[in-house]
Enzyme design. Structure first.
Site, short mmCIF file in Angstrom:
data_model
loop_
_atom_site.label_atom_id
_atom_site.label_comp_id
_atom_site.label_asym_id
_atom_site.label_seq_id
_atom_site.Cartn_x
_atom_site.Cartn_y
_atom_site.Cartn_z
N SER A 1 19.66 -40.66 -13.31
CA SER A 1 18.25 -40.15 -12.93
C SER A 1 18.10 -39.14 -13.86
O SER A 1 17.84 -38.02 -13.75
CB SER A 1 17.90 -39.86 -11.67
OG SER A 1 19.14 -39.23 -11.03
N TRP B 1 19.75 -37.41 -17.24
CA TRP B 1 18.45 -36.44 -16.71
C TRP B 1 16.53 -37.22 -17.15
O TRP B 1 17.07 -36.82 -17.91
CB TRP B 1 18.39 -35.05 -17.48
CG TRP B 1 19.44 -34.00 -16.54
CD1 TRP B 1 20.89 -33.58 -16.99
CD2 TRP B 1 19.82 -33.04 -14.81
NE1 TRP B 1 21.74 -33.26 -16.17
CE2 TRP B 1 20.82 -32.62 -14.98
CE3 TRP B 1 18.97 -33.34 -14.27
CZ2 TRP B 1 21.59 -32.20 -14.37
CZ3 TRP B 1 19.46 -32.62 -12.76
CH2 TRP B 1 20.88 -32.26 -13.10
N CYS C 1 -2.62 -3.83 6.97
CA CYS C 1 -1.98 -3.86 8.52
C CYS C 1 -2.86 -2.32 9.54
O CYS C 1 -2.83 -1.66 9.06
CB CYS C 1 -1.37 -4.05 8.74
SG CYS C 1 0.35 -2.82 8.16
N GLU D 1 0.32 -1.31 0.46
CA GLU D 1 0.30 -0.64 0.13
C GLU D 1 0.81 1.40 -0.02
O GLU D 1 0.70 1.73 -0.89
CB GLU D 1 -0.63 0.37 1.28
CG GLU D 1 -1.61 -0.92 1.06
CD GLU D 1 -1.62 -2.64 2.07
OE1 GLU D 1 -2.20 -3.00 3.03
OE2 GLU D 1 -0.41 -2.43 1.79
#
Length: 364
Positions: A173, A175, A80, A54
């Protein structure tokens, strides 16, 4: 004529720019219209401890030569009403004499929780709430869980083949997914306070677990190492000014892993780190969100303990077709398909040739 949803969508897009920079605060965006309905200013919460959305939007409007008097401010989260790192935004809105405030969702923080809106209304300013409320809540899903459960928001990130495998039986793994998918993972790392993996991943892959995008923020690293068997020279322990936490069995003696490494003694359950105990301790240390990048056992434990909230599943157009290949989720002994873990799919994104399914875990 543009409606409230139009401007709130713009405010949401602005808020996302603060992701990764404002924790433990929520990400917030704001738009200011002058009394004629012209967009006068934009703002978002850019960095923890600095001006709120704000304040930045109002400053931007005034720098552009506009007056906020009798104007409208759209904000994704309730302004707030208390002094924290900065003064109350509700007071500034009143001071600038806005005619109307449009709010996406109420702040779950009990210190605020309706008090900001109450203060603004008491000053004679019209307040509209609940505009794109679900979108605004999802924007701050981390903050909402923090406030409501006093636990970190936990997401599991996994890269799998179409048959749900993260590696072959030999551990191969790299890629599974494409470079495009891996780049998006780096952005996810930037958005979370911490990244968590297990000792098995550290030993097998020796990852760095850093964020490698320009101006990206590397997350705090968390290693589950029940028996402290990882080598202190592993990449995750590099002293790169990023904190590292190592969770281990509280019955063992600590080891020296370096000045940037803090060992967290934890309770154990069935010979493994008690993840609920660890989550509480991490939250107390200021960890508000965790991205889990681990194997099937750890992923499964987080879900068994009902601690994981979300899954990011990157899926490559590959099939292993091997029962012995490693799955991204293990540890469940399921006999009835109707008792499967339920998830709610939030989005599906094509990352050609891959896809990303983002979903939320539905606990009974």
């Amino acid at each position: 004529m543009k409606n409230n949803e139009f401007y709130m969508k713009k405010a949401i897009a602005l808020a996302k720019k603060g992701a990764g920079f404002v924790s433990p605060n929520p990400i917030v965006g704001a738009i200011v219209l002058d009394k004629n309905g012209t967009i006068a200013g934009y703002g978002y919460h850019q960095k923890y401890g600095e001006a709120h959305a704000e304040v930045n939007a109002i400053k931007n409007a005034e720098n552009n030569g506009f007056s906020c008097k009798d104007g409208t401010i759209f904000v994704t989260l309730e302004p707030c009403s208390h002094y924290g790192k900065t003064p109350p935004c509700a007071d500034l809105i009143i001071k600038k004499e806005f005619k109307k405030v449009v709010v996406g969702c109420i702040d779950p923080n009990p210190i605020v929780a309706g008090n900001g809106i109450k203060k603004i209304k008491s000053a004679g300013i019209e307040v509209i709430t609940g505009v794109l409320e679900e979108d605004c809540k999802k924007l701050n899903e981390i903050f909402f869980k923090n406030q409501q459960q006093n636990l970190p928001f936990i997401a599991i990130k996994t890269a799998t083949t179409m048959d749900g495998k993260i590696a072959t039986k030999t551990g191969s793994s790299k890629w599974i997914t494409s470079e495009k998918s891996r780049n998006l993972v780096q952005k996810l790392r930037h958005n979370y306070d911490a990244i968590l993996t297990g000792s098995g991943t550290v030993i097998a892959d020796n990852p760095s677990l850093t964020c490698r995008i320009k101006n990206g923020k590397s997350p705090i690293r968390i290693i589950l190492d029940t028996t402290l068997k990882t080598n202190k020279n592993s990449n995750v322990y590099n002293n790169d000014d990023i904190k590292v936490f190592v969770a281990f069995d509280e019955k063992l003696e600590k080891k020296d892993y370096g000045e940037n490494v803090e060992l967290i003694p934890c309770k154990t359950k069935n010979g493994k780190i008690d993840l609920k105990d660890l989550s509480i301790k991490l939250y107390e240390k200021g960890i508000k969100s965790i991205l889990v990048e681990a194997g099937g056992n750890i992923n499964g434990e987080f879900i068994k303990e009902k601690l994981a909230d979300k899954i990011y599943q990157f899926i490559a157009p590959k099939i292993t077709g091997d029962n012995e290949s490693k799955s991204f989720l293990t540890g469940f002994d399921l006999m009835d398909i109707n008792k499967s873990i339920q998830v709610s799919i939030n989005s599906i994104k094509l990352l050609t040739p891959d896809m990303l399914i983002e979903s939320y875990i539905q606990y009974i």
